[in-house]
Design a protein around this motif. Sequence first.
Motif, PDB file in Angstrom:
ATOM      1  N   GLN A  44       4.323   4.964  21.033  1.00 52.64           N
ATOM      2  CA  GLN A  44       4.293   3.474  20.287  1.00 52.64           C
ATOM      3  C   GLN A  44       3.504   2.273  19.892  1.00 52.64           C
ATOM      4  N   GLU A  45       3.781   1.739  19.664  1.00 56.48           N
ATOM      5  CA  GLU A  45       3.349   0.584  18.511  1.00 56.48           C
ATOM      6  C   GLU A  45       4.220  -0.728  20.239  1.00 56.48           C
ATOM      7  N   VAL A  46       3.106  -1.262  20.919  1.00 53.16           N
ATOM      8  CA  VAL A  46       4.000  -2.300  21.327  1.00 53.16           C
ATOM      9  C   VAL A  46       3.689  -3.364  20.414  1.00 53.16           C
ATOM     10  N   ARG A  47       4.736  -4.749  20.790  1.00 50.58           N
ATOM     11  CA  ARG A  47       4.313  -5.913  20.668  1.00 50.58           C
ATOM     12  C   ARG A  47       4.584  -7.090  21.394  1.00 50.58           C
ATOM     13  N   TYR A  48       3.787  -7.827  21.799  1.00 50.63           N
ATOM     14  CA  TYR A  48       4.751  -8.757  22.690  1.00 50.63           C
ATOM     15  C   TYR A  48       3.444 -10.133  22.326  1.00 50.63           C
ATOM     16  N   VAL A  49       4.563 -11.688  22.714  1.00 48.40           N
ATOM     17  CA  VAL A  49       4.134 -12.433  22.862  1.00 48.40           C
ATOM     18  C   VAL A  49       3.075 -12.732  24.244  1.00 48.40           C
ATOM     19  N   SER A  92       4.445  -2.621  41.388  1.00 52.63           N
ATOM     20  CA  SER A  92       3.419  -2.740  41.476  1.00 52.63           C
ATOM     21  C   SER A  92       2.238  -3.143  42.678  1.00 52.63           C
ATOM     22  N   GLU A  93       1.018  -2.420  42.770  1.00 55.85           N
ATOM     23  CA  GLU A  93      -0.076  -1.875  43.749  1.00 55.85           C
ATOM     24  C   GLU A  93      -0.498  -3.377  43.847  1.00 55.85           C
ATOM     25  N   ASP A  94      -0.331  -4.508  42.617  1.00 60.05           N
ATOM     26  CA  ASP A  94      -0.351  -5.579  43.908  1.00 60.05           C
ATOM     27  C   ASP A  94       0.747  -5.876  43.975  1.00 60.05           C
ATOM     28  N   GLY A  95       1.950  -5.772  43.751  1.00 57.82           N
ATOM     29  CA  GLY A  95       3.130  -6.491  44.699  1.00 57.82           C
ATOM     30  C   GLY A  95       3.701  -7.330  43.120  1.00 57.82           C
ATOM     31  N   PHE A  96       3.449  -7.460  42.037  1.00 55.94           N
ATOM     32  CA  PHE A  96       4.248  -7.716  40.888  1.00 55.94           C
ATOM     33  C   PHE A  96       5.825  -7.281  40.967  1.00 55.94           C
ATOM     34  N   GLN A  97       7.050  -7.129  40.876  1.00 61.66           N
ATOM     35  CA  GLN A  97       7.894  -6.311  40.625  1.00 61.66           C
ATOM     36  C   GLN A  97       8.922  -7.104  40.038  1.00 61.66           C
ATOM     37  N   VAL A  98       9.868  -5.709  39.389  1.00 57.29           N
ATOM     38  CA  VAL A  98      10.673  -6.450  37.790  1.00 57.29           C
ATOM     39  C   VAL A  98      12.227  -5.342  38.603  1.00 57.29           C
ATOM     40  N   VAL A  99      13.300  -5.829  38.130  1.00 56.44           N
ATOM     41  CA  VAL A  99      14.209  -5.246  38.892  1.00 56.44           C
ATOM     42  C   VAL A  99      15.033  -5.241  37.200  1.00 56.44           C
ATOM     43  N   CYS A 134      11.272  -3.212  24.343  1.00 54.44           N
ATOM     44  CA  CYS A 134      12.674  -4.111  23.207  1.00 54.44           C
ATOM     45  C   CYS A 134      11.553  -5.714  23.871  1.00 54.44           C
ATOM     46  N   ASP A 135      11.293  -5.582  24.605  1.00 56.56           N
ATOM     47  CA  ASP A 135      11.173  -7.199  25.195  1.00 56.56           C
ATOM     48  C   ASP A 135      10.013  -7.945  24.804  1.00 56.56           C
ATOM     49  N   GLY A 136      10.387  -9.321  24.212  1.00 58.35           N
ATOM     50  CA  GLY A 136       9.815  -9.690  22.875  1.00 58.35           C
ATOM     51  C   GLY A 136       7.988 -10.501  23.729  1.00 58.35           C
ATOM     52  N   ARG A 137       8.196 -10.503  25.398  1.00 60.05           N
ATOM     53  CA  ARG A 137       7.393 -11.182  26.066  1.00 60.05           C
ATOM     54  C   ARG A 137       6.636  -9.763  26.755  1.00 60.05           C
ATOM     55  N   ALA A 138       5.270  -9.472  28.056  1.00 55.18           N
ATOM     56  CA  ALA A 138       4.990  -8.222  28.566  1.00 55.18           C
ATOM     57  C   ALA A 138       6.031  -8.530  29.708  1.00 55.18           C
ATOM     58  N   SER A 139       6.130 -10.102  30.185  1.00 51.91           N
ATOM     59  CA  SER A 139       6.449 -10.421  31.208  1.00 51.91           C
ATOM     60  C   SER A 139       7.282  -9.328  32.474  1.00 51.91           C
ATOM     61  N   ARG A 140       7.769  -8.333  31.649  1.00 50.40           N
ATOM     62  CA  ARG A 140       8.430  -7.290  32.883  1.00 50.40           C
ATOM     63  C   ARG A 140       7.663  -6.132  32.489  1.00 50.40           C
ATOM     64  N   TYR A 141       6.892  -5.908  32.013  1.00 53.26           N
ATOM     65  CA  TYR A 141       5.684  -4.732  31.880  1.00 53.26           C
ATOM     66  C   TYR A 141       4.764  -4.950  33.583  1.00 53.26           C
ATOM     67  N   VAL A 142       4.964  -3.752  34.044  1.00 53.16           N
ATOM     68  CA  VAL A 142       4.258  -3.747  35.457  1.00 53.16           C
ATOM     69  C   VAL A 142       3.313  -2.341  35.304  1.00 53.16           C
ATOM     70  N   ARG A 143       2.073  -3.177  35.351  1.00 53.93           N
ATOM     71  CA  ARG A 143       1.292  -2.513  35.767  1.00 53.93           C
ATOM     72  C   ARG A 143       0.330  -2.221  36.853  1.00 53.93           C
ATOM     73  N   GLY A 144      -0.031  -1.057  37.007  1.00 51.50           N
ATOM     74  CA  GLY A 144      -0.598  -0.558  38.039  1.00 51.50           C
ATOM     75  C   GLY A 144       0.578  -0.476  39.130  1.00 51.50           C
ATOM     76  N   LEU A 145       1.981   1.030  38.018  1.00 51.09           N
ATOM     77  CA  LEU A 145       3.061   1.205  38.857  1.00 51.09           C
ATOM     78  C   LEU A 145       2.852   1.473  40.255  1.00 51.09           C
ATOM     79  N   CYS A 146       3.128   1.889  41.716  1.00 51.18           N
ATOM     80  CA  CYS A 146       3.251   2.425  42.340  1.00 51.18           C
ATOM     81  C   CYS A 146       4.333   2.754  42.928  1.00 51.18           C
ATOM     82  N   ARG A 147       5.489   2.444  42.857  1.00 54.11           N
ATOM     83  CA  ARG A 147       6.558   2.667  42.769  1.00 54.11           C
ATOM     84  C   ARG A 147       7.650   3.062  42.700  1.00 54.11           C
ATOM     85  N   LEU A 148       8.681   2.939  42.386  1.00 54.47           N
ATOM     86  CA  LEU A 148      10.041   2.995  41.947  1.00 54.47           C
ATOM     87  C   LEU A 148      11.595   3.499  42.942  1.00 54.47           C
ATOM     88  N   CYS A 149      12.263   2.046  42.979  1.00 58.09           N
ATOM     89  CA  CYS A 149      12.548   2.005  44.433  1.00 58.09           C
ATOM     90  C   CYS A 149      14.491   2.287  43.302  1.00 58.09           C
TER      91      CYS A 149
END
Length: 158
Positions: A44-49, A92-99, A134-149
């Motif tokens: 996919q091509e993703v676009r975000y602000v 993520s491996e750096d502690g960032f998390q998204v639900v 589907c998000d207009g921002r990349a705020s919910r992108y989780v780089r270095g994903l290490c766990r899905l709970c």
Amino acid sequence: MVLSPLAPAQRAALGRRQVLITGDVVAEGVLDTADLDARAAAEQEVRYVTRRRCEVHRVRGVPLYEVLAEIPPRLDQRHKMGQLNVVVLALSEDGFQVVLSLAEIDPEFGACAALLATRYNGAVLDRPTLVMPCDGRASRYVRGLCRLCVVTVAPSAG
């Protein structure tokens, strides 16, 4: 020493290219990024602000819903639509998390094409990035994903 049957089993430490799927799932699983990349057919091509500019990137990966269908959640049988009470915590491996809710990525409900990207602009990633096209921002992108709970939210008593 007697271990309680409720005590979690010890598991080996994750490798730097692995993602653990845990929580309210039928059985825990470990995803290897190379294995995920081998079956990554969705491009996919993703676009975000961002705060500074508009960005466009090419990503390739596997839909998150497809991965969770292989390691399914234990659904609450008290509800006829138990999948509507499931959330996924991406860490993520750096502690960032998204639900996320399972319903928002389910093709029969929200149909958000959440993707576990293994390639970003052609570069192979050590660990996947959760991409929310589907998000207009990349705020919910989780780089270095290490766990899905996966968590089933219990119904309220009242």
